[in-house]
Design an enzyme around this catalytic site. Structure first.
Site, PDB file in Angstrom:
ATOM      1  N   ASN A 193      30.242  31.386 -39.150  1.00 29.99           N
ATOM      2  CA  ASN A 193      29.623  32.323 -40.087  1.00 29.99           C
ATOM      3  C   ASN A 193      29.758  31.748 -41.491  1.00 29.99           C
ATOM      4  O   ASN A 193      30.836  31.771 -42.081  1.00 29.99           O
ATOM      5  CB  ASN A 193      30.316  33.691 -39.990  1.00 29.99           C
ATOM      6  N   LYS A 204      28.510  32.748 -44.261  1.00 26.19           N
ATOM      7  CA  LYS A 204      28.514  33.738 -45.344  1.00 26.19           C
ATOM      8  C   LYS A 204      27.556  33.277 -46.463  1.00 26.19           C
ATOM      9  O   LYS A 204      26.492  32.747 -46.166  1.00 26.19           O
ATOM     10  CB  LYS A 204      29.935  34.002 -45.826  1.00 26.19           C
ATOM     11  N   HIS A 208      29.969  43.314 -39.685  1.00 22.43           N
ATOM     12  CA  HIS A 208      31.063  42.489 -40.211  1.00 22.43           C
ATOM     13  C   HIS A 208      31.850  43.303 -41.233  1.00 22.43           C
ATOM     14  O   HIS A 208      31.294  44.147 -41.953  1.00 22.43           O
ATOM     15  CB  HIS A 208      30.500  41.226 -40.853  1.00 22.43           C
ATOM     16  N   GLU A 242      32.961  42.687 -44.046  1.00 23.36           N
ATOM     17  CA  GLU A 242      32.486  42.598 -45.427  1.00 23.36           C
ATOM     18  C   GLU A 242      31.267  43.486 -45.643  1.00 23.36           C
ATOM     19  O   GLU A 242      31.082  44.032 -46.738  1.00 23.36           O
ATOM     20  CB  GLU A 242      32.180  41.134 -45.767  1.00 23.36           C
ATOM     21  N   GLU A 258      37.970  41.255 -35.474  1.00 19.83           N
ATOM     22  CA  GLU A 258      38.370  40.615 -36.731  1.00 19.83           C
ATOM     23  C   GLU A 258      39.287  41.554 -37.511  1.00 19.83           C
ATOM     24  O   GLU A 258      38.810  42.469 -38.178  1.00 19.83           O
ATOM     25  CB  GLU A 258      37.147  40.236 -37.560  1.00 19.83           C
ATOM     26  N   GLY A 288      40.141  35.428 -44.346  1.00 17.76           N
ATOM     27  CA  GLY A 288      40.217  34.676 -45.587  1.00 17.76           C
ATOM     28  C   GLY A 288      41.570  34.693 -46.265  1.00 17.76           C
ATOM     29  O   GLY A 288      41.711  34.219 -47.387  1.00 17.76           O
ATOM     30  N   SER A 346      40.712  33.968 -40.196  1.00 14.79           N
ATOM     31  CA  SER A 346      41.459  32.761 -40.580  1.00 14.79           C
ATOM     32  C   SER A 346      41.633  31.796 -39.410  1.00 14.79           C
ATOM     33  O   SER A 346      42.693  31.201 -39.226  1.00 14.79           O
ATOM     34  CB  SER A 346      42.821  33.139 -41.174  1.00 14.79           C
TER      35      SER A 346
END
Length: 258
Positions: free
Chosen positions: A19, A21, A109, A111, A179, A185, A220
């Site tokens: 991904n 992003k 996701h 985010e 996730e 991250g 991560s």
């Protein structure tokens, strides 16, 4: 019999998705995909399904290089709108993505949920739109650090799964990705036992389809820890963020058993 072979016997081939992003222009996307293909061989693709999800602006370039070079790499998108068309300025529909030979679409996701206020009902609408367009939804679920520390992870994730699959009859066409939001991250990861435990909760929430749906881990992931996660029979692959931007790094993740 290896873990991978046991999963294949159950119809679940490992799947590793990069991904990207909001990274890489359309020209950079061509270079990254080509370089990735140079680092993988037929044996890698036979063992693992490999996918990349560039930004919308790079999808056409990704399609072109994959088709021109006949690369066995699956092209994916990072999001979609739930409507087929309409007055939704700035949005991209699932049928538009399908015309670019997109194979899978990431929905829900963390985010998107955090920064754009997407809830389970919207994720469900998007998953249905992706299926209707003949593509595979990769549905993301996971908990915040606050939820984890309160001991409510299993209940939270079960609720997210239930919301995402509402009204979908054939769950075997879905892919899920666990996730943990607190690991994305940050360089922090749950133990492999913890990750596998939550993925088992996801499978239980899927009912009879739990044994056939591929469930990935994301958070991560890198070349140093991927093998430990993949050693768990219940984990069918990974949704990789930053470590997928570099073709050398991503190839090492795809070839986790070497």
């Amino acid at each position: 019999m290896t873990e991978s072979q046991e999963k294949l016997d159950e119809g679940r081939k490992d799947l590793i998705i990069g991904n990207w992003k909001m990274h890489h222009t359309h020209l950079e996307a061509i270079q990254v995909i080509q370089k990735l293909s140079y680092r993988l061989d037929l044996a890698d693709y036979e063992r693992v399904d490999v996918g990349v999800a560039p930004p919308f602006t790079a999808l056409r370039s990704g399609q072109t290089v994959i088709e021109a070079d006949r690369l066995p790499i699956h092209l994916g998108a990072q999001d979609t709108h739930f409507a087929e068309s309409g007055a939704f300025t700035g949005e991209i529909s699932a049928p538009m993505l399908a015309k670019l030979s997109v194979r899978f679409v990431i929905v829900g996701h963390s985010e998107r949920r955090e920064h754009f206020g997407e809830d389970d009902a919207l994720v469900n609408q998007k998953a249905k739109a992706v299926l209707a367009a003949g593509m595979t939804p990769v549905v993301c679920v996971g908990e915040t650090l606050e939820i984890r520390e309160s001991g409510d992870t299993n209940e939270w994730v079960t609720g997210q799964v239930a919301g995402a699959i509402k009204g979908i009859e054939d769950l075997s066409k879905l892919v899920f990705a666990y996730e943990p939001i607190w690991a994305i991250g940050t360089g922090r990861t749950p133990s492999t036992d913890d990750a596998a435990g939550v993925i088992d909760v996801i499978r239980a929430a899927l009912g009879d389809a739990g044994d056939v749906v591929r469930v990935l881990y994301g958070g991560s992931v890198n070349a140093g820890n991927i093998a430990d996660f993949m050693a768990k029979r219940t984990i069918d692959g990974a949704l990789v963020g930053g470590a997928s931007l570099d073709p050398d790094s991503f190839a090492s993740i795809v070839r986790y058993w070497v």
